[in-house]
Scaffold this active site. Structure first.
Site, mmCIF file in Angstrom:
data_model
loop_
_atom_site.group_PDB
_atom_site.id
_atom_site.type_symbol
_atom_site.label_atom_id
_atom_site.label_comp_id
_atom_site.label_asym_id
_atom_site.label_seq_id
_atom_site.Cartn_x
_atom_site.Cartn_y
_atom_site.Cartn_z
ATOM 1 N N GLU A 388 -1.777 22.946 -4.928
ATOM 2 C CA GLU A 388 -3.212 22.646 -4.954
ATOM 3 C C GLU A 388 -3.673 22.386 -6.394
ATOM 4 O O GLU A 388 -4.679 21.735 -6.628
ATOM 5 C CB GLU A 388 -4.033 23.791 -4.350
ATOM 6 N N HIS A 417 21.514 31.164 5.556
ATOM 7 C CA HIS A 417 21.872 30.935 6.964
ATOM 8 C C HIS A 417 20.848 30.041 7.627
ATOM 9 O O HIS A 417 20.641 30.097 8.834
ATOM 10 C CB HIS A 417 21.976 32.285 7.687
ATOM 11 N N LYS A 522 -12.358 18.920 4.587
ATOM 12 C CA LYS A 522 -13.441 19.691 5.220
ATOM 13 C C LYS A 522 -14.481 18.715 5.790
ATOM 14 O O LYS A 522 -14.982 18.886 6.893
ATOM 15 C CB LYS A 522 -14.107 20.602 4.193
HETATM 16 O O1 LIG Z 1 -12.632 31.268 -0.936
HETATM 17 P P1 LIG Z 1 -13.225 30.073 -0.210
HETATM 18 O O2 LIG Z 1 -14.390 29.459 -0.914
HETATM 19 O O3 LIG Z 1 -13.515 30.419 1.223
HETATM 20 O O4 LIG Z 1 -12.098 28.935 -0.216
HETATM 21 C C1 LIG Z 1 -10.894 29.209 0.432
HETATM 22 C C2 LIG Z 1 -9.862 28.231 -0.082
HETATM 23 O O5 LIG Z 1 -10.254 26.883 0.166
HETATM 24 C C3 LIG Z 1 -10.046 26.107 -1.013
HETATM 25 O O6 LIG Z 1 -11.273 25.950 -1.658
HETATM 26 C C4 LIG Z 1 -9.484 24.758 -0.666
HETATM 27 O O7 LIG Z 1 -8.241 24.930 -0.086
HETATM 28 C C5 LIG Z 1 -9.099 26.927 -1.850
HETATM 29 O O8 LIG Z 1 -9.066 26.538 -3.197
HETATM 30 C C6 LIG Z 1 -9.638 28.292 -1.602
HETATM 31 O O9 LIG Z 1 -8.732 29.310 -1.981
#
Ligand SMILES: O=P(O)(O)OC[C@H]1O[C@](O)(CO)[C@@H](O)[C@@H]1O
Length: 609
Positions: A388, A417, A522
């Site tokens: 990430e 394995h 998202k």
């Molecule tokens: O802690 P939040 O804001 O719920 O985000 C959860 C996760 O989603 C992200 O923003 C995107 O994967 C991560 O960087 C983060 O750890």
């Protein structure tokens, strides 16, 4: 009753470094060269500069095989942090002295960028944020007294709250045990992976509170965790972790858990804790509803680097893991990683080996192989931290680079394995990082299963044998060695990789601290749900006004004004039908009808007329 006074008793002290390195010629580095000239602005730049090692690296050339030469290379390059008992062996990576020389300017520039970062520079330019996870383990480095106070006060609050819970001073309102016995952590990504890794690595066999995780919006997964708690839900401390306070999966987990509390006749706020940014949706919810406690996350701590914040420290302390030792191990490793001498900077050595092995463009995958069960989740933790951070489409100058290094692995010797057959003989698209733990069992617990041989000897032999066999077939590897898995060594490992990722990102000129791709994901998920609402509205309306003649998919798509989304509409209906979703009858339509019934019990293939 285990008290955790020992966990938070001593304050983290940063002792003088005495990490020593084998005797060898030390080269004093020249002062910092001027920063490389900036590339043309984002709008103009197109072609990313070719990465260095591609020019200097003989592609897939055979590696040095003379054992005496290898032993000398091992000694020459072995990094040792004596106080931590942590070693880094880079001798089985075939980088050349010429490569090191060529990379030195980038390394020094990366170190200077890291220095600026630790002083509070806006090191995350895309989000206009500072990057301050290193201050969490040495608050004296925070750029302002206010931030230092926030860090210190939060740590004290964590210790005090955890102590009160473990000692039973803070207890659930109605539980047979009369104290909290379980932790249910609700969070995803960095709000879960660090706590999961640390729990697996460090939780004692009988912790004062046993932790489990809801880290997804899978209804069956949520049901499973709640079912496993059973009546102990009454003794469960629910920690909801979300930096943004608005992540859909975490919100859904919270709503599902609150439903379970209602159905059990329990008062959720008396057992709820929030860890989130102040004034986030989650923080305001917890405040208004009067939850048991709230702990802050700071905007200068990213999710994937939040293990040393309340995100990781509170769950750890509640399991009686010594969080001060975790912080101390991380602080000692941070100090070592500030060295301007490549050979004395383990994070720099890691980053340079990554660059060499992957040509600075991610051409090979990073296989993480801890030969220790308790470090099983280290690779999953590093998947987020590395991928990430490094998996970015554009560099800091707007060049399209599609950077990154893929990470996978589980544990040895188990994986021998599974997929190690391919590593030894198959496609050469990886390099391995072995994590070696010298201590097999606590002192006095060893047992010889045959004269002079223990289980641990087998594990040791499997690691060394795999390392040799891979190298014999020109497969490169690194080995990180720790004495044992304890809070200090885990803290140091986390700090080592956080810093290596930061240095590597600088060397390939990308921002390691934002995640634009995830935001796009998202948004796309939100669009699917919006389309689903439109489909439901169309089906509800049709079910009230028309006979049970099944609508064709085209008709549904047209009525949704989304003919181009016909495939997604098909999938949405298939998913709803598979879950016997009912159309909520409105007006004078009588009782709700299932989607299947409305669509005439047809199987979905007939939908497409
Ligand atoms: O802690 P939040 O804001 O719920 O985000 C959860 C996760 O989603 C992200 O923003 C995107 O994967 C991560 O960087 C983060 O750890």
């Amino acid at each position: 009753m285990a008290s955790i006074s020992g966990i938070c008793s001593s304050s983290p002290t940063l002792k003088n470094q005495n990490h020593s390195t084998p005797k060898r010629r030390r080269t004093l580095l020249p002062s910092f060269p001027s920063r490389p000239k900036p590339f043309p602005p984002r709008s103009l730049a197109r072609e990313a500069p070719a990465q260095l090692s591609a020019k200097t690296k003989p592609h897939d050339a055979g590696l040095e095989k003379d054992p005496r030469v290898l032993w000398h290379r091992y000694v020459e390059w072995l990094y040792q942090h004596k106080e931590l008992g942590l070693y880094l062996d880079v001798s089985r990576v075939g980088f050349t002295d010429e490569f090191i020389r060529e990379m030195e300017p980038r390394f020094l520039a990366a170190l200077r960028a890291m220095e600026d970062l630790e002083k509070g520079a806006i090191a995350n330019p895309d989000e206009g944020r500072m990057v301050g996870h290193y201050w969490l383990r040495d608050s004296s480095r925070a750029p302002t007294a206010f931030l230092k106070r926030q860090i210190d006060n939060t740590l004290d609050a964590i210790c005090s709250f955890a102590n009160d819970v473990v000692s039973g001073k803070i207890k659930p309102p109605s539980s047979p045990e009369g104290r909290f016995t379980q932790i249910l952590s609700v969070g995803i990504g960095g709000s879960a992976l660090g706590p999961q890794f640390v729990a697996e690595a460090l939780a004692p066999d009988n912790p004062p509170l046993k932790i489990r995780f809801i880290d997804n919006t899978d209804p069956a997964g949520i049901d499973h965790q709640i079912a496993q708690l059973g009546p102990e839900l009454a003794s469960t401390l629910v920690i909801v972790i979300s930096k943004s306070g608005g992540t859909p999966e975490t919100r859904n987990g919270l709503l599902e858990v609150q439903k379970a509390f209602r159905e059990a006749g329990l008062n959720f706020p008396k057992q709820g804790v929030a860890i989130t940014q102040e004034n986030s949706l989650l923080d305001n919810t917890a405040r208004i509803e009067g939850w048991l406690a709230r702990f802050p996350m700071f905007d200068w701590v990213g999710g994937r680097t939040s293990e040393m914040s309340a995100v990781g420290l509170l769950p750890a302390a509640l399991q009686s893991i010594d969080i001060r030792e975790m912080l101390a191990g991380a602080a000692l490793m941070d100090e070592a990683n500030r060295s301007t001498v490549i050979r004395n900077n383990p994070a720099a050595l890691l980053a340079l080996c990554w660059y060499w092995a992957t040509d600075g463009v991610g051409s090979k995958d990073m296989v993480i192989l801890p030969y220790k069960d308790s470090l099983l989740l280290f690779s999953r933790y590093l998947q987020q931290l590395v991928m990430e951070s490094l998996g970015k489409e554009f560099d800091l100058d707007g060049n399209r680079v599609n950077q990154g290094i893929s990470v996978y692995g589980n544990k040895g010797s188990t994986d021998q394995h599974a997929y190690i057959q391919q590593l030894r003989e198959g496609v050469h698209n990886f390099f391995v990082t072995f994590i070696e733990v010298l201590r097999d069992r606590p002192p006095g617990h060893d047992w010889e299963l045959e004269p002079g041989v223990t289980c641990g000897d087998y594990l040791f032999g499997m690691l060394q044998g795999t390392r040799s066999a891979l190298y014999a077939n020109n497969r490169e590897s690194l080995t990180v060695t720790v004495q044992e898995v304890n809070p200090r060594s885990v803290g140091a490992l986390i700090a080592l990789y956080e810093r290596a990722v930061g240095i590597y990102a600088s060397m390939v000129n990308i921002n390691a601290y934002h995640q634009p791709g995830v935001e796009a994901g998202k948004k796309a998920a939100g669009e699917v749900l919006a389309l689903q609402k439109r489909v439901l509205a169309v089906l509800n309306e049709a079910s009230c006004t028309e006979s049970v003649e099944p609508l064709t998919l085209e008709e549904i798509a047209d009525r949704c004004h989304a003919p181009e989304d016909i495939e997604m509409i098909y999938k949405i209906i298939a998913h709803m039908a598979a879950n016997d979703r009912a159309l909520i009858a409105e007006g004078n339509c009588g009782s709700p009808r299932s989607i299947k019934v409305f669509l005439g019990e047809c199987n979905l293939d007939e939908l497409y007329a």
